[in-house]
Design an enzyme around this catalytic site. Structure first.
Site, PDB file in Angstrom:
ATOM      1  N   LYS A  13       0.835  -1.211   0.000  1.00  0.00           N
ATOM      2  CA  LYS A  13       0.000   0.000   0.000  1.00  0.00           C
ATOM      3  C   LYS A  13       0.869   1.261   0.000  1.00  0.00           C
ATOM      4  O   LYS A  13       0.638   2.178  -0.778  1.00  0.00           O
ATOM      5  CB  LYS A  13      -0.924   0.042   1.235  1.00  0.00           C
ATOM      6  CG  LYS A  13      -1.864  -1.129   1.370  1.00  0.00           C
ATOM      7  CD  LYS A  13      -2.764  -0.992   2.583  1.00  0.00           C
ATOM      8  CE  LYS A  13      -2.064  -0.978   3.925  1.00  0.00           C
ATOM      9  NZ  LYS A  13      -1.358  -2.231   4.285  1.00  0.00           N
ATOM     10  N   ARG A  88      -9.353   1.032   9.575  1.00  0.00           N
ATOM     11  CA  ARG A  88      -8.984  -0.357   9.866  1.00  0.00           C
ATOM     12  C   ARG A  88     -10.030  -1.061  10.722  1.00  0.00           C
ATOM     13  O   ARG A  88      -9.917  -2.254  10.947  1.00  0.00           O
ATOM     14  CB  ARG A  88      -7.661  -0.369  10.622  1.00  0.00           C
ATOM     15  CG  ARG A  88      -6.441  -0.794   9.783  1.00  0.00           C
ATOM     16  CD  ARG A  88      -5.259  -0.664  10.699  1.00  0.00           C
ATOM     17  NE  ARG A  88      -4.076  -1.374  10.395  1.00  0.00           N
ATOM     18  CZ  ARG A  88      -3.018  -0.883   9.776  1.00  0.00           C
ATOM     19  NH1 ARG A  88      -3.062   0.315   9.252  1.00  0.00           N
ATOM     20  NH2 ARG A  88      -1.907  -1.585   9.667  1.00  0.00           N
ATOM     21  N   ARG A 127      12.502  -6.728   4.952  1.00  0.00           N
ATOM     22  CA  ARG A 127      12.615  -5.371   4.390  1.00  0.00           C
ATOM     23  C   ARG A 127      13.346  -4.411   5.335  1.00  0.00           C
ATOM     24  O   ARG A 127      13.290  -4.537   6.554  1.00  0.00           O
ATOM     25  CB  ARG A 127      11.236  -4.827   4.009  1.00  0.00           C
ATOM     26  CG  ARG A 127      10.357  -4.449   5.173  1.00  0.00           C
ATOM     27  CD  ARG A 127       8.977  -4.013   4.705  1.00  0.00           C
ATOM     28  NE  ARG A 127       8.125  -3.672   5.824  1.00  0.00           N
ATOM     29  CZ  ARG A 127       6.850  -3.323   5.734  1.00  0.00           C
ATOM     30  NH1 ARG A 127       6.251  -3.262   4.563  1.00  0.00           N
ATOM     31  NH2 ARG A 127       6.156  -3.026   6.818  1.00  0.00           N
ATOM     32  N   ARG A 161      11.904  -1.634  10.809  1.00  0.00           N
ATOM     33  CA  ARG A 161      10.814  -1.290  11.720  1.00  0.00           C
ATOM     34  C   ARG A 161      10.755  -2.289  12.874  1.00  0.00           C
ATOM     35  O   ARG A 161      10.913  -3.484  12.667  1.00  0.00           O
ATOM     36  CB  ARG A 161       9.479  -1.296  10.965  1.00  0.00           C
ATOM     37  CG  ARG A 161       9.213  -0.007  10.232  1.00  0.00           C
ATOM     38  CD  ARG A 161       8.011  -0.083   9.337  1.00  0.00           C
ATOM     39  NE  ARG A 161       6.811  -0.609   9.967  1.00  0.00           N
ATOM     40  CZ  ARG A 161       5.626  -0.659   9.370  1.00  0.00           C
ATOM     41  NH1 ARG A 161       5.497  -0.186   8.138  1.00  0.00           N
ATOM     42  NH2 ARG A 161       4.574  -1.160   9.983  1.00  0.00           N
ATOM     43  N   ARG A 172      -0.077  -8.931  13.340  1.00  0.00           N
ATOM     44  CA  ARG A 172      -0.660  -7.875  12.494  1.00  0.00           C
ATOM     45  C   ARG A 172      -1.584  -8.487  11.431  1.00  0.00           C
ATOM     46  O   ARG A 172      -2.638  -7.940  11.126  1.00  0.00           O
ATOM     47  CB  ARG A 172       0.451  -7.051  11.821  1.00  0.00           C
ATOM     48  CG  ARG A 172       1.169  -6.141  12.811  1.00  0.00           C
ATOM     49  CD  ARG A 172       2.549  -5.705  12.326  1.00  0.00           C
ATOM     50  NE  ARG A 172       2.522  -4.866  11.155  1.00  0.00           N
ATOM     51  CZ  ARG A 172       3.585  -4.607  10.402  1.00  0.00           C
ATOM     52  NH1 ARG A 172       4.766  -5.152  10.689  1.00  0.00           N
ATOM     53  NH2 ARG A 172       3.486  -3.827   9.352  1.00  0.00           N
TER      54      ARG A 172
END
Ligand code: AMP
Length: 214
Positions: A13, A88, A127, A161, A172
């Site tokens: 996204k 959300r 990542r 992160r 998540r």
């Protein structure tokens, strides 16, 4: 043009929003980025939300609704925005309708990136980004040409992160399917939801999005 992008963590996204805004002349509103700024500010609120984010759970609707509402009020939203990570939950979706109505705005496109969970775990846990220019890399899929040196700016310090570890990513994903999937179903029932294949190359995802936006 106002757009909502849906998709589980790692679906792309944020990546797609950044590519689209440059061409469309609109802005990205990423709830996760707004929260991470708050965390890095070291404020009391930042400490509070940072602890929740590290578990992979959602920050309270009240905090998010307040943050997004004041962000949408900002004059730079006048030409449009891409919402990435908001709404959300059902209360957030309801609050968004109220915010839009108040400003006489409407959502033009609601788009879901379709991906598979196991691939998302691999995508997210590998990542990392350059601390200086924010360029994105991946342990397996996109390493810098010179090991440890950013291709774009030459920096050698990178950032991962805190919530990109496997345990938190699984949490998540679970939260996404439990709390966010019902509102996607709601947009689907209203007949406004479009879907794109998020498992193909980045530029092919972008093309599908542009095809929808016309
Ligand atoms: P993201 O960058 O969208 O993956 O979000 C990272 C984390 O920020 C999430 O796992 C949540 O803890 C929190 N967060 C982001 N957006 C929201 C939201 N709309 N509602 C509640 N929590 C959120």
């Amino acid at each position: 043009m106002n757009v909502i992008l849906f998709g589980p963590p790692g679906a792309g996204k944020g990546t797609q929003a950044k590519l689209l805004i440059n061409t469309l002349g609109i802005i990205q509103i990423s709830s996760g980025e707004i929260l991470r700024w708050e965390v890095s500010s070291g404020s009391k609120l930042g400490q509070q939300v940072g602890a929740i984010m590290e578990t992979g759970q959602l920050v309270s609707d009240e905090i998010l609704i307040g943050m997004i509402s004041s962000r949408i009020d900002h004059p730079d939203c006048i030409n449009g925005f891409i919402l990435d990570g908001f709404p959300r939950t059902t209360p957030q979706a309801g609050a968004l309708d109220v915010m839009l109505e108040k400003q006489n705005l409407k959502i033009d496109h609601v788009i879901e990136l379709i991906v598979d969970d196991e691939s998302m775990i691999k995508r997210i846990t590998g990542r990392y980004t350059c601390t200086k220019c924010n360029a994105g890399y991946h342990d397996e899929f996109q390493t810098p040409t010179n090991d440890g040196v950013c291709d774009k700016c030459g920096e050698n310090i990178f950032f991962r992160r805190a919530d990109d570890n496997e345990t938190t990513v699984r949490s998540r994903l679970h939260v996404y399917h439990k709390q966010t999937a019902p509102i996607i179903a709601y947009y689907r029932e209203c007949g406004v939801l479009k879907t794109v294949d998020g498992m193909v190359e980045i530029d092919k995802v972008t093309k599908q999005l542009f095809d929808i936006m016309g």
